[in-house]
Design a protein around this motif. Structure first.
Motif, short mmCIF file in Angstrom:
data_model
loop_
_atom_site.label_atom_id
_atom_site.label_comp_id
_atom_site.label_asym_id
_atom_site.label_seq_id
_atom_site.Cartn_x
_atom_site.Cartn_y
_atom_site.Cartn_z
N PRO A 98 -54.45 -68.89 63.55
CA PRO A 98 -54.02 -68.07 62.40
C PRO A 98 -54.61 -66.67 62.48
N GLY A 99 -53.78 -65.69 62.17
CA GLY A 99 -54.19 -64.30 62.26
C GLY A 99 -53.91 -63.68 63.61
N GLY A 100 -53.54 -64.50 64.58
CA GLY A 100 -53.29 -64.01 65.92
C GLY A 100 -51.90 -63.44 66.10
N SER A 101 -51.59 -63.06 67.34
CA SER A 101 -50.32 -62.43 67.67
C SER A 101 -49.68 -63.09 68.88
N LEU A 102 -48.37 -63.00 68.92
CA LEU A 102 -47.59 -63.43 70.08
C LEU A 102 -46.41 -62.49 70.22
N ARG A 103 -45.92 -62.32 71.43
CA ARG A 103 -44.69 -61.58 71.66
C ARG A 103 -43.71 -62.48 72.40
N LEU A 104 -42.58 -62.72 71.79
CA LEU A 104 -41.52 -63.49 72.40
C LEU A 104 -40.54 -62.54 73.09
N SER A 105 -40.00 -63.00 74.20
CA SER A 105 -39.00 -62.24 74.93
C SER A 105 -37.74 -63.08 75.07
N CYS A 106 -36.62 -62.39 75.16
CA CYS A 106 -35.34 -63.05 75.30
C CYS A 106 -34.52 -62.25 76.30
N ALA A 107 -34.41 -62.75 77.51
CA ALA A 107 -33.69 -62.05 78.58
C ALA A 107 -32.27 -62.60 78.66
N ALA A 108 -31.29 -61.70 78.61
CA ALA A 108 -29.89 -62.11 78.54
C ALA A 108 -29.14 -61.75 79.81
N SER A 109 -28.10 -62.52 80.09
CA SER A 109 -27.20 -62.21 81.19
C SER A 109 -25.85 -62.83 80.88
N GLY A 110 -24.80 -62.32 81.54
CA GLY A 110 -23.48 -62.90 81.39
C GLY A 110 -22.64 -62.31 80.28
N PHE A 111 -23.16 -61.33 79.56
CA PHE A 111 -22.36 -60.63 78.55
C PHE A 111 -22.94 -59.21 78.39
N ASP A 112 -22.20 -58.35 77.70
CA ASP A 112 -22.60 -56.96 77.56
C ASP A 112 -23.66 -56.82 76.47
N PHE A 113 -24.87 -57.11 76.84
CA PHE A 113 -26.00 -57.16 75.92
C PHE A 113 -26.08 -55.94 75.01
N THR A 161 -33.00 -57.19 77.43
CA THR A 161 -34.05 -58.03 76.86
C THR A 161 -34.36 -57.60 75.43
N ALA A 162 -34.58 -58.59 74.59
CA ALA A 162 -35.01 -58.36 73.22
C ALA A 162 -36.40 -58.98 73.04
N TYR A 163 -37.12 -58.43 72.07
CA TYR A 163 -38.50 -58.88 71.84
C TYR A 163 -38.73 -59.16 70.37
N LEU A 164 -39.63 -60.10 70.12
CA LEU A 164 -40.10 -60.36 68.77
C LEU A 164 -41.62 -60.32 68.82
N TYR A 193 -38.48 -70.97 67.90
CA TYR A 193 -37.85 -69.67 67.69
C TYR A 193 -36.70 -69.50 68.68
N TYR A 194 -35.57 -69.03 68.15
CA TYR A 194 -34.36 -68.85 68.94
C TYR A 194 -33.91 -67.39 68.86
N CYS A 195 -33.41 -66.88 69.97
CA CYS A 195 -32.71 -65.60 69.90
C CYS A 195 -31.20 -65.89 69.93
N ALA A 196 -30.45 -64.95 69.38
CA ALA A 196 -29.01 -65.12 69.29
C ALA A 196 -28.35 -63.75 69.35
N ALA A 197 -27.10 -63.72 69.79
CA ALA A 197 -26.37 -62.47 69.94
C ALA A 197 -25.06 -62.52 69.19
N SER A 198 -24.73 -61.41 68.50
CA SER A 198 -23.49 -61.31 67.75
C SER A 198 -22.74 -60.05 68.13
N ILE A 199 -21.42 -60.18 68.36
CA ILE A 199 -20.60 -59.00 68.64
C ILE A 199 -20.37 -58.20 67.37
N ILE A 200 -20.57 -58.82 66.21
CA ILE A 200 -20.53 -58.10 64.95
C ILE A 200 -21.77 -57.22 64.88
N ASP A 201 -21.62 -55.97 64.57
CA ASP A 201 -22.80 -55.11 64.56
C ASP A 201 -23.04 -54.47 63.19
N TYR A 202 -22.07 -53.68 62.72
CA TYR A 202 -22.29 -52.96 61.47
C TYR A 202 -22.50 -53.89 60.29
#
Length: 125
Positions: A14-29, A78-81, A94-103
């Motif tokens: 508790p009180g600590g930190s972590l950084r998650l990474s999510c590397a994508a391929s196969g679509f226009d990230f 790549t995205a980071y948390l 924890y899961y990363c996810a991608a949406s073509i909806i942006d605005y």
């Protein structure tokens, strides 16, 4: 065939930190909004936050505001948390996810097209 490879999970005190990474391929990230969701045992999946593609603005659920930060590197597909001041109640897969909806994208799971396999984060002393 798309692929999301998540990494960075683990056990932290508790009180600590972590950084998650999510590397994508196969679509226009670069054209996709990227979100992070989490699911704790016995609970429903919930949205943590997302980052838009057109301006890289990030938006967070109230329970992580001021503690978590989402970023992206389009050149690396790549995205980071970044998670700081972690609490036992942050324990979840924890899961990363991608949406073509942006605005108009939000933290509704149904808006997301591609999902990672999840990475476990455990906050415990």
């Amino acid at each position: 065939q798309y692929q999301f490879v998540e990494s960075g999970g683990g056990l932290v005190q508790p009180g600590g930190s972590l950084r998650l990474s999510c590397a994508a391929s196969g679509f226009d990230f670069a054209y996709y909004a990227i979100a992070w969701f989490r699911q704790a045992p016995g609970k429903e999946r919930e949205g943590v936050g997302y980052i838009r593609s057109h301006d890289s603005s990030a938006h967070y659920a109230d329970f992580v505001k001021g503690r978590f930060n989402i970023s992206r590197d389009n050149a690396e597909n790549t995205a980071y948390l970044q998670m700081n001041s972690l609490r036992p109640e942050d324990t979840a897969v924890y899961y990363c996810a991608a949406s073509i909806i942006d605005y108009g994208v939000g933290l509704r799971a149904g808006e997301y097209d591609y999902w990672g396999q999840g990475t476990q984060v455990t906050v415990s002393s």
